[in-house]
Design a protein around this motif. Sequence first.
Motif, short mmCIF file in Angstrom:
data_model
loop_
_atom_site.label_atom_id
_atom_site.label_comp_id
_atom_site.label_asym_id
_atom_site.label_seq_id
_atom_site.Cartn_x
_atom_site.Cartn_y
_atom_site.Cartn_z
N THR A 122 -7.07 7.96 -3.73
CA THR A 122 -6.40 8.40 -2.51
C THR A 122 -7.25 9.42 -1.75
OG1 THR A 122 -4.21 7.98 -3.41
CG2 THR A 122 -4.34 9.54 -1.60
N SER A 123 -7.39 9.19 -0.45
CA SER A 123 -8.22 10.03 0.40
C SER A 123 -7.62 11.43 0.57
CB SER A 123 -8.40 9.38 1.77
OG SER A 123 -8.99 8.11 1.65
N PRO A 124 -8.48 12.45 0.71
CA PRO A 124 -7.98 13.83 0.86
C PRO A 124 -6.99 14.01 2.00
CG PRO A 124 -10.33 13.85 0.39
CD PRO A 124 -9.96 12.42 0.59
N LEU A 125 -7.24 13.38 3.15
CA LEU A 125 -6.33 13.53 4.28
C LEU A 125 -4.96 12.92 3.98
CD1 LEU A 125 -8.64 12.89 7.37
CD2 LEU A 125 -7.54 15.05 6.71
N ALA A 126 -4.94 11.83 3.22
CA ALA A 126 -3.67 11.24 2.83
C ALA A 126 -2.90 12.19 1.92
CB ALA A 126 -3.89 9.90 2.14
N HIS A 163 1.40 13.39 1.19
CA HIS A 163 1.95 13.70 -0.13
C HIS A 163 2.26 15.18 -0.27
CE1 HIS A 163 1.25 9.62 -1.54
NE2 HIS A 163 0.08 9.67 -0.94
N ALA A 164 2.52 15.83 0.87
CA ALA A 164 2.93 17.23 0.89
C ALA A 164 4.46 17.30 0.83
CB ALA A 164 2.41 17.90 2.16
N ASP A 165 5.00 18.51 0.79
CA ASP A 165 6.45 18.68 0.75
C ASP A 165 7.11 18.09 1.99
OD1 ASP A 165 6.31 19.94 -1.70
OD2 ASP A 165 6.24 21.97 -0.84
N GLN A 166 6.43 18.23 3.13
CA GLN A 166 6.93 17.67 4.39
C GLN A 166 5.88 16.76 5.00
OE1 GLN A 166 8.01 21.47 6.38
NE2 GLN A 166 10.12 20.74 6.28
N PRO A 167 5.90 15.48 4.64
CA PRO A 167 4.88 14.54 5.15
C PRO A 167 4.90 14.47 6.68
CG PRO A 167 6.13 13.56 3.36
CD PRO A 167 6.85 14.82 3.73
N ASP A 168 3.71 14.36 7.27
CA ASP A 168 3.60 14.25 8.73
C ASP A 168 2.66 13.08 9.04
OD1 ASP A 168 3.09 14.49 11.47
OD2 ASP A 168 3.38 16.67 11.41
N PHE A 169 3.24 11.92 9.29
CA PHE A 169 2.45 10.71 9.49
C PHE A 169 1.68 10.77 10.81
CE2 PHE A 169 5.09 9.44 6.07
CZ PHE A 169 4.45 8.38 5.44
N TRP A 170 2.27 11.36 11.83
CA TRP A 170 1.56 11.42 13.11
C TRP A 170 0.34 12.33 13.02
CZ3 TRP A 170 0.89 8.43 16.93
CH2 TRP A 170 0.28 8.90 18.10
N GLN A 171 0.48 13.46 12.35
CA GLN A 171 -0.68 14.35 12.18
C GLN A 171 -1.75 13.69 11.33
OE1 GLN A 171 -1.57 17.31 13.55
NE2 GLN A 171 0.21 17.03 14.89
N PHE A 172 -1.32 12.91 10.35
CA PHE A 172 -2.28 12.14 9.55
C PHE A 172 -3.07 11.20 10.45
CE2 PHE A 172 -2.80 8.00 7.27
CZ PHE A 172 -3.82 8.38 6.41
N LEU A 200 2.18 2.80 13.06
CA LEU A 200 1.03 3.56 13.54
C LEU A 200 -0.13 2.66 13.94
CD1 LEU A 200 0.94 6.53 10.98
CD2 LEU A 200 1.75 6.58 13.35
N TRP A 201 -0.30 1.54 13.23
CA TRP A 201 -1.44 0.66 13.52
C TRP A 201 -1.04 -0.70 14.06
CZ3 TRP A 201 -2.09 4.58 9.97
CH2 TRP A 201 -3.20 5.42 10.21
N GLY A 202 0.24 -1.02 14.02
CA GLY A 202 0.73 -2.25 14.61
C GLY A 202 0.68 -3.44 13.67
N ALA A 203 1.66 -4.33 13.83
CA ALA A 203 1.73 -5.52 12.98
C ALA A 203 0.52 -6.42 13.19
CB ALA A 203 3.01 -6.29 13.27
N GLY A 204 0.00 -6.47 14.41
CA GLY A 204 -1.14 -7.34 14.69
C GLY A 204 -2.40 -6.95 13.96
N ASN A 205 -2.54 -5.68 13.59
CA ASN A 205 -3.71 -5.20 12.85
C ASN A 205 -3.43 -5.07 11.35
OD1 ASN A 205 -5.30 -4.94 15.18
ND2 ASN A 205 -4.44 -2.92 15.62
N THR A 206 -2.29 -5.60 10.92
CA THR A 206 -1.89 -5.52 9.51
C THR A 206 -2.23 -6.81 8.79
OG1 THR A 206 -0.09 -3.99 10.05
CG2 THR A 206 0.08 -5.19 7.97
N LEU A 207 -2.71 -6.69 7.56
CA LEU A 207 -3.07 -7.87 6.78
C LEU A 207 -2.72 -7.66 5.32
CD1 LEU A 207 -6.17 -7.48 5.14
CD2 LEU A 207 -6.63 -6.88 7.51
N THR A 208 -2.56 -8.78 4.62
CA THR A 208 -2.27 -8.73 3.19
C THR A 208 -2.62 -10.07 2.58
OG1 THR A 208 -0.59 -8.05 1.58
CG2 THR A 208 0.13 -9.56 3.31
N PHE A 209 -2.58 -10.13 1.25
CA PHE A 209 -2.75 -11.38 0.51
C PHE A 209 -1.54 -11.58 -0.38
CE2 PHE A 209 -7.06 -10.40 1.69
CZ PHE A 209 -7.68 -11.65 1.87
N LEU A 210 -1.13 -12.84 -0.51
CA LEU A 210 -0.05 -13.19 -1.41
C LEU A 210 -0.59 -14.13 -2.49
CD1 LEU A 210 2.88 -13.92 1.08
CD2 LEU A 210 2.40 -11.79 -0.15
#
Length: 318
Positions: A40-44, A49-58, A80-90
């Motif tokens: 896990t990256s330091p910024l994440a 993973h702080a007491d009060q997560p802030d996704f926008w500041q991330f 934050l990144w949109g469904a069009g830029n989202t990918l996965t594998f099944l």
Amino acid sequence: MSLFFVHIPKTAGTSFRQGAEKYFSSERIVYDYGANSKVTSPLAKEFLHADQPDFWQFRQALDNPAMISGHVPITRFVSLWGAGNTLTFLREPLQRIASEYAHFVRNMDYKGSFKEFYSDPAMRNRQRRALNGVNVEAIGFIGLTERYSESLEVLNDRFSTQIPEREDNRGKARLEDQHKLDKEDVAELKRLNKRDIELYQYASALFDSRYTMFKSNQPWAHACLVEANAEGVSGWAWWADEQDAPLEVELWVNDELTSTVRAAELRQELCHLLPPRGGYVGFHVPLKLSPLDTVQCRIAATGQRFPLSPRRIDETAA
């Protein structure tokens, strides 16, 4: 453009992730594999993973990352990144569970039986739960582990990348090799993972359609028939490359073309997925339909059909 990779365990995700590292460089990929993960990256860790997560500041703290990746549900970052830029594998669900069990035994010192493992509610329908909250047709790209090479072909074309093919973190000789399962386990696994099986079957058919379009040099459209009843039909559609032009959608009833409509109405329920055209991607056709009529839509420019099979009007809808 940043990609969001929903890494579902044991679906060739590590192979893809390491291929992406080779292509983008690991410095341009941000990881969120949990507060206690070394990956896990330091910024994440700082913002999520702080007491009060802030996704926008991330999001604001990141310096133009190429990809966000993690064992996370799609809803964690899709807004934050949109469904069009989202990918996965099944992956075929029973094989995926067997592979994850082997991984737990091999790498996490798991001592329980296979049945104890797959009976745990946390291990059921893992793929469906990872994608809950987002319509499958809206996701930028869904690849298949069993068709990894073909999946990379389409993915690289869609996102203008050249991510190489790798096979990492595998417990078998090759990704496509099969785990042997007892008949009793198979029956119970099918019962417990019905939603995953339905998802995989649908995603496989969707991939077949997309790959055929890709091989024919035809653009793909994200499209969904949301409602079809005795009063009419409605849905949404947009080009996968998110070009600004609205799509023309043909409505076919009982295999006959009845009308053509432009997908340019606002679909407010999609706006959190950041679709193109500010969410003005919907269509509605008022139409008197009878019980047992069949309805299907087509993208006028390419003939792409959606849903994949005609939908029958419910007798109770009259």
